[in-house]
Write a protein that holds these residues in place. Structure first.
Motif, PDB file in Angstrom:
ATOM      1  N   SER B  37       0.839  -1.209   0.000  1.00 55.32           N
ATOM      2  CA  SER B  37       0.000   0.000   0.000  1.00 55.32           C
ATOM      3  C   SER B  37       0.869   1.252   0.000  1.00 55.32           C
ATOM      4  O   SER B  37       0.596   2.212  -0.719  1.00 55.32           O
ATOM      5  CB  SER B  37      -0.901   0.038   1.229  1.00 55.32           C
ATOM      6  OG  SER B  37      -1.602  -1.138   1.329  1.00 55.32           O
ATOM      7  N   GLN B  38       1.935   1.224   0.803  1.00 58.77           N
ATOM      8  CA  GLN B  38       2.862   2.354   0.883  1.00 58.77           C
ATOM      9  C   GLN B  38       3.521   2.598  -0.471  1.00 58.77           C
ATOM     10  O   GLN B  38       3.622   3.730  -0.949  1.00 58.77           O
ATOM     11  CB  GLN B  38       3.918   2.057   1.958  1.00 58.77           C
ATOM     12  CG  GLN B  38       4.947   3.152   2.168  1.00 58.77           C
ATOM     13  CD  GLN B  38       4.318   4.392   2.766  1.00 58.77           C
ATOM     14  OE1 GLN B  38       3.559   4.313   3.715  1.00 58.77           O
ATOM     15  NE2 GLN B  38       4.603   5.555   2.179  1.00 58.77           N
ATOM     16  N   TRP B  39       3.932   1.507  -1.099  1.00 58.85           N
ATOM     17  CA  TRP B  39       4.598   1.599  -2.412  1.00 58.85           C
ATOM     18  C   TRP B  39       3.625   2.139  -3.464  1.00 58.85           C
ATOM     19  O   TRP B  39       3.995   2.984  -4.284  1.00 58.85           O
ATOM     20  CB  TRP B  39       5.107   0.215  -2.819  1.00 58.85           C
ATOM     21  CG  TRP B  39       5.761   0.197  -4.153  1.00 58.85           C
ATOM     22  CD1 TRP B  39       7.017   0.653  -4.460  1.00 58.85           C
ATOM     23  CD2 TRP B  39       5.198  -0.282  -5.376  1.00 58.85           C
ATOM     24  NE1 TRP B  39       7.260   0.478  -5.797  1.00 58.85           N
ATOM     25  CE2 TRP B  39       6.177  -0.089  -6.391  1.00 58.85           C
ATOM     26  CE3 TRP B  39       3.983  -0.863  -5.722  1.00 58.85           C
ATOM     27  CZ2 TRP B  39       5.948  -0.467  -7.712  1.00 58.85           C
ATOM     28  CZ3 TRP B  39       3.771  -1.232  -7.044  1.00 58.85           C
ATOM     29  CH2 TRP B  39       4.739  -1.024  -8.020  1.00 58.85           C
ATOM     30  N   GLU B  40       2.375   1.676  -3.413  1.00 60.15           N
ATOM     31  CA  GLU B  40       1.354   2.164  -4.351  1.00 60.15           C
ATOM     32  C   GLU B  40       1.106   3.657  -4.137  1.00 60.15           C
ATOM     33  O   GLU B  40       0.991   4.417  -5.095  1.00 60.15           O
ATOM     34  CB  GLU B  40       0.051   1.384  -4.165  1.00 60.15           C
ATOM     35  CG  GLU B  40       0.086   0.026  -4.838  1.00 60.15           C
ATOM     36  CD  GLU B  40      -1.119  -0.841  -4.477  1.00 60.15           C
ATOM     37  OE1 GLU B  40      -1.360  -1.812  -5.193  1.00 60.15           O
ATOM     38  OE2 GLU B  40      -1.799  -0.544  -3.471  1.00 60.15           O
ATOM     39  N   ALA B  41       1.049   4.070  -2.872  1.00 60.89           N
ATOM     40  CA  ALA B  41       0.805   5.484  -2.553  1.00 60.89           C
ATOM     41  C   ALA B  41       1.965   6.364  -3.049  1.00 60.89           C
ATOM     42  O   ALA B  41       1.754   7.450  -3.572  1.00 60.89           O
ATOM     43  CB  ALA B  41       0.625   5.640  -1.052  1.00 60.89           C
ATOM     44  N   ASP B  42       3.197   5.849  -2.899  1.00 63.98           N
ATOM     45  CA  ASP B  42       4.374   6.607  -3.352  1.00 63.98           C
ATOM     46  C   ASP B  42       4.424   6.748  -4.863  1.00 63.98           C
ATOM     47  O   ASP B  42       5.017   7.681  -5.391  1.00 63.98           O
ATOM     48  CB  ASP B  42       5.659   5.905  -2.872  1.00 63.98           C
ATOM     49  CG  ASP B  42       5.837   6.027  -1.379  1.00 63.98           C
ATOM     50  OD1 ASP B  42       5.125   6.850  -0.768  1.00 63.98           O
ATOM     51  OD2 ASP B  42       6.658   5.286  -0.813  1.00 63.98           O
ATOM     52  N   ASN B  43       3.830   5.784  -5.580  1.00 62.96           N
ATOM     53  CA  ASN B  43       3.919   5.786  -7.046  1.00 62.96           C
ATOM     54  C   ASN B  43       2.698   6.393  -7.732  1.00 62.96           C
ATOM     55  O   ASN B  43       2.589   6.327  -8.943  1.00 62.96           O
ATOM     56  CB  ASN B  43       4.154   4.365  -7.554  1.00 62.96           C
ATOM     57  CG  ASN B  43       5.580   3.954  -7.322  1.00 62.96           C
ATOM     58  OD1 ASN B  43       6.472   4.289  -8.085  1.00 62.96           O
ATOM     59  ND2 ASN B  43       5.813   3.274  -6.213  1.00 62.96           N
ATOM     60  N   GLU B  44       1.793   6.931  -6.938  1.00 64.32           N
ATOM     61  CA  GLU B  44       0.607   7.552  -7.559  1.00 64.32           C
ATOM     62  C   GLU B  44       0.944   8.953  -8.055  1.00 64.32           C
ATOM     63  O   GLU B  44       1.704   9.668  -7.454  1.00 64.32           O
ATOM     64  CB  GLU B  44      -0.540   7.597  -6.551  1.00 64.32           C
ATOM     65  CG  GLU B  44      -1.434   6.376  -6.678  1.00 64.32           C
ATOM     66  CD  GLU B  44      -2.532   6.321  -5.626  1.00 64.32           C
ATOM     67  OE1 GLU B  44      -3.165   5.259  -5.519  1.00 64.32           O
ATOM     68  OE2 GLU B  44      -2.711   7.314  -4.895  1.00 64.32           O
TER      69      GLU B  44
END
Lengths: 241, 44
Positions: B37-44
């Motif tokens: 989730s953290q990685w997805e949030a960083d890549n948005e």
């Protein structure tokens, strides 16, 4: 693919364990000397066997890791060690409970028990080694070596009751062991049931470690690319710059 | 303690052990999901 294998294995494990509970508590006869407490054997034996198989699997995966330098073998070895530790711990606990009733002590320095405890400490050390921060390839090599060396104790655990004077019962001994047919069928059914449980836990843990390693490598690649790219040009704040 | 009590103690130890390991698996699964989730949030 791994997903469906885990689901099938877990389902078979649950079903076979339910059948085993019936076999152990309702079908298998009560042993004449030890009585009801002998039924602990139906969980103790499969736990011990699959624990040892788990360490053998870890050893084979570690060998492949050292030969092929592939991370997935290291992760598989780590999963097998962890599952083996669970089974080994439960073997020691159930054996200790049986010993308290049958021998009157929780623990005795019998060759079988001692070699099993040494095995537990070796692989506990191996698990502790994995938590130490160091480069992944070095950690993989180091843990592989410890896993392989630790496996040398497995044949000793298995043969200890025959090699040295031991008070530990040897059920499937060379002379047939003396198990009643119903008891033998129950024991074999329990070994089969615990196989599915062991396999499910091993594959679930392997899948977790695989996903975690994949995420690590994606993040690492992104960071590496970001470092390689030139820094974006920023607007000049002052005309004199 | 009767033989039945010792048998039940061993049986309980077995399921407590499996339960604790299942909890450990669930905890590491939760950690993994949080990282994704953290990685997805960083890549948005």
């Amino acid at each position: 693919m791994l997903h469906s294998k885990i689901a099938i294995s877990a389902l078979l494990g649950g079903l076979s364990l339910a059948i085993c509970q019936w076999l152990v508590f309702a079908w298998a006869p009560e042993e004449k000397v030890m009585g009801l407490v002998q039924k602990i054997f139906y969980m103790h034996l499969p736990l011990a066997w699959w624990g040892l198989v788990s360490f053998a699997t870890a050893c084979a995966a570690s060998l492949l890791c050292l030969i092929r330098h592939d991370r997935k073998y290291d992760l598989f070895s780590a999963s097998a060690v962890e599952t083996g530790m669970l089974f080994c711990t439960l073997t020691l606990v159930t054996g200790s409970i049986w010993g308290r009733h049958s021998w009157g002590v929780w623990w005795t320095w019998d060759p079988r028990l001692t070699t099993a405890l040494i095995l537990w400490f070796i692989y506990a050390g191996c698990m502790a080694l994995r938590s130490i921060p160091m480069p992944e390839h070095r950690k993989a090599s180091l843990c592989s070596v410890v896993t392989i060396v630790g496996f040398l104790d497995v044949p000793l655990v298995f043969l200890s009751a025959r090699l040295w004077r031991s008070i530990h019962p040897s059920v499937f001994a060379a002379n047939g062991g003396g198990l009643d047919m119903q008891m033998a069928v129950t024991a074999i059914a329990c070994v089969a049931a615990f196989f599915f449980i062991w396999l499910s836990l091993l594959l679930i843990r392997y899948r977790q470690l695989l996903l975690s390693a994949r995420l690590d490598s994606i993040i690492f690649e992104q960071l590496f690319k970001a470092e390689q790219e030139p820094a974006p040009k920023t607007k000049k704040l002052y005309a004199s710059e | 303690m009767s033989a039945l009590a010792w048998l039940m103690a061993a049986n309980a130890a077995l399921w407590i052990g499996f339960g604790l390991y299942a909890a450990r698996l669930a905890s590491s699964q939760g950690r993994l999901e949080r990282r994704i989730s953290q990685w997805e949030a960083d890549n948005e």
